[in-house]
Design a protein around this motif. Structure first.
Motif, mmCIF file in Angstrom:
data_model
loop_
_atom_site.group_PDB
_atom_site.id
_atom_site.type_symbol
_atom_site.label_atom_id
_atom_site.label_comp_id
_atom_site.label_asym_id
_atom_site.label_seq_id
_atom_site.Cartn_x
_atom_site.Cartn_y
_atom_site.Cartn_z
ATOM 1 N N ILE A 70 -89.808 -25.969 -5.036
ATOM 2 C CA ILE A 70 -89.978 -27.055 -4.063
ATOM 3 C C ILE A 70 -91.331 -26.985 -3.363
ATOM 4 O O ILE A 70 -92.040 -27.993 -3.272
ATOM 5 C CB ILE A 70 -88.801 -27.061 -3.062
ATOM 6 N N PRO A 71 -91.757 -25.815 -2.868
ATOM 7 C CA PRO A 71 -93.118 -25.739 -2.306
ATOM 8 C C PRO A 71 -94.210 -26.046 -3.330
ATOM 9 O O PRO A 71 -95.261 -26.594 -2.974
ATOM 10 C CB PRO A 71 -93.211 -24.292 -1.808
ATOM 11 N N GLY A 98 -84.126 -29.059 3.091
ATOM 12 C CA GLY A 98 -84.118 -30.424 3.605
ATOM 13 C C GLY A 98 -83.900 -31.488 2.556
ATOM 14 O O GLY A 98 -84.073 -32.676 2.836
ATOM 15 N N LEU A 99 -83.517 -31.109 1.333
ATOM 16 C CA LEU A 99 -83.300 -32.070 0.260
ATOM 17 C C LEU A 99 -81.827 -32.435 0.172
ATOM 18 O O LEU A 99 -80.951 -31.654 0.555
ATOM 19 C CB LEU A 99 -83.766 -31.508 -1.085
ATOM 20 N N SER A 100 -81.554 -33.625 -0.351
ATOM 21 C CA SER A 100 -80.190 -34.082 -0.561
ATOM 22 C C SER A 100 -79.757 -33.787 -1.992
ATOM 23 O O SER A 100 -80.596 -33.579 -2.883
ATOM 24 C CB SER A 100 -80.081 -35.589 -0.294
ATOM 25 N N ILE A 101 -78.464 -33.792 -2.205
ATOM 26 C CA ILE A 101 -77.904 -33.663 -3.548
ATOM 27 C C ILE A 101 -77.565 -35.060 -4.023
ATOM 28 O O ILE A 101 -76.702 -35.739 -3.441
ATOM 29 C CB ILE A 101 -76.646 -32.771 -3.558
ATOM 30 N N ASP A 102 -78.253 -35.520 -5.058
ATOM 31 C CA ASP A 102 -78.017 -36.851 -5.603
ATOM 32 C C ASP A 102 -76.861 -36.754 -6.592
ATOM 33 O O ASP A 102 -77.012 -36.231 -7.696
ATOM 34 C CB ASP A 102 -79.286 -37.363 -6.291
ATOM 35 N N VAL A 103 -75.708 -37.237 -6.178
ATOM 36 C CA VAL A 103 -74.510 -37.148 -7.013
ATOM 37 C C VAL A 103 -74.514 -38.297 -8.006
ATOM 38 O O VAL A 103 -74.585 -39.468 -7.616
ATOM 39 C CB VAL A 103 -73.232 -37.191 -6.157
ATOM 40 N N VAL A 104 -74.452 -37.965 -9.275
ATOM 41 C CA VAL A 104 -74.417 -38.972 -10.335
ATOM 42 C C VAL A 104 -72.970 -39.217 -10.700
ATOM 43 O O VAL A 104 -72.253 -38.307 -11.121
ATOM 44 C CB VAL A 104 -75.207 -38.504 -11.579
ATOM 45 N N SER A 105 -72.532 -40.446 -10.503
ATOM 46 C CA SER A 105 -71.137 -40.771 -10.801
ATOM 47 C C SER A 105 -70.890 -40.760 -12.299
ATOM 48 O O SER A 105 -71.725 -41.203 -13.082
ATOM 49 C CB SER A 105 -70.780 -42.144 -10.227
ATOM 50 N N LYS A 106 -69.752 -40.231 -12.681
ATOM 51 C CA LYS A 106 -69.377 -40.167 -14.092
ATOM 52 C C LYS A 106 -68.295 -41.205 -14.378
ATOM 53 O O LYS A 106 -67.417 -41.445 -13.546
ATOM 54 C CB LYS A 106 -68.841 -38.773 -14.438
ATOM 55 N N PRO A 107 -68.369 -41.840 -15.546
ATOM 56 C CA PRO A 107 -67.336 -42.832 -15.867
ATOM 57 C C PRO A 107 -65.960 -42.194 -15.953
ATOM 58 O O PRO A 107 -65.818 -41.090 -16.474
ATOM 59 C CB PRO A 107 -67.797 -43.388 -17.232
ATOM 60 N N ARG A 108 -64.947 -42.876 -15.415
ATOM 61 C CA ARG A 108 -63.594 -42.345 -15.474
ATOM 62 C C ARG A 108 -63.043 -42.412 -16.889
ATOM 63 O O ARG A 108 -63.217 -43.407 -17.580
ATOM 64 C CB ARG A 108 -62.682 -43.127 -14.526
#
Length: 256
Positions: A70-71, A98-108
């Motif tokens: 990250i640095p 300070g970063l977010s976790i970008d959750v990638v939705s998976k198809p059901r």
């Protein structure tokens, strides 16, 4: 006299933020560092503090040194704001920066149907029907709206045509950035950065009367010109388009 309109201390509105995607295909810190140095050619403002999402889908089974990575990105002018496809055990370390976790939705998944659950109808007699007369093929034309800019785009400025083509009738100067979800048309010199098809439209193109950009991109695939711009036919506008997975630059020749 008191203002009749009371301003709230804070307001939340929907806003579109364009971020570059850092696709990590290698977990080795020295390899990533060397690739960044080669990409930026030592220029400290190559990325100009761009927002970035780090995508590690290609190496989810490998351990990453987030405290070093990250640095490293920040030192090269990238401003990571989120990580996509990160391992769950890395979430705490990523959030500590300070970063977010970008959750990638998976198809059901569709429910599995057992053979015993399927009811087969009894056969019925079908009366032959004459085939229908072939209809004329329907042509569907999708029109994309356009944003029109009549003034020069100067260094440090960014213009984003969300869900539209971008038409600029003045120059795009060095250090400026123009972005469109559709195509970009510049009826003047292009000397800054131009990113078309920002949401993944691979058919988007970039047109300019004079093509001298710092960087061009179509659907996230980009090309820089540190080693010089390819020779084009003089006094002809130029275009940038995707040819497979590579950027192609060519003159626009008039018919006749």
């Amino acid at each position: 006299m008191q203002n009749s309109t009371t301003r709230k201390p804070i307001e939340i509105k929907i806003s579109t933020v364009v971020a570059v995607a850092i696709l990590l295909n290698e977990s080795s810190f020295p390899a990533v560092e060397a690739a960044l140095k080669e990409m930026t050619a030592g220029s400290p403002d190559f990325f100009d503090d761009e927002f970035a999402v780090i995508d590690v889908e290609a190496i989810t089974d490998q351990e990453l040194d987030w405290n070093a990575l990250i640095p490293l990105f920040k030192a090269h002018g990238l401003n990571p704001v989120a990580v996509r496809h990160a391992r769950e055990e890395d979430h705490a370390t990523i959030r500590s920066h300070g970063l977010s976790i970008d959750v990638v939705s998976k198809p059901r998944a569709e429910p599995e149907i057992q053979a015993s659950q399927v009811q087969v109808p009894a056969p019925v007699e079908v009366t032959p029907v004459a085939p229908p007369v072939a209809a004329e093929p329907q042509v569907i034309i999708r029109n994309m709206p356009a944003m029109v800019i009549d003034t020069p785009v100067r260094a440090g400025q960014r213009v984003y045509a969300r869900g539209a083509d971008l038409i600029i009738t003045a120059s795009v100067n060095n250090g400026a950035e123009v972005i469109a979800d559709g195509s970009i048309h510049i009826y003047a010199p292009l000397r800054g950065r131009a990113l078309a098809g920002a949401t993944g439209n691979t058919e988007a193109r970039i047109f300019a009367m004079t093509m001298e950009p710092e960087l061009v991109s179509i659907a996230g695939i980009y090309r820089t010109f540190e080693n010089g711009f390819p020779p084009l036919q003089a006094h002809h506008p130029a275009q940038v388009k995707l040819n497979g997975d590579s950027i192609e630059v060519s003159s626009v020749k008039s018919a006749g």
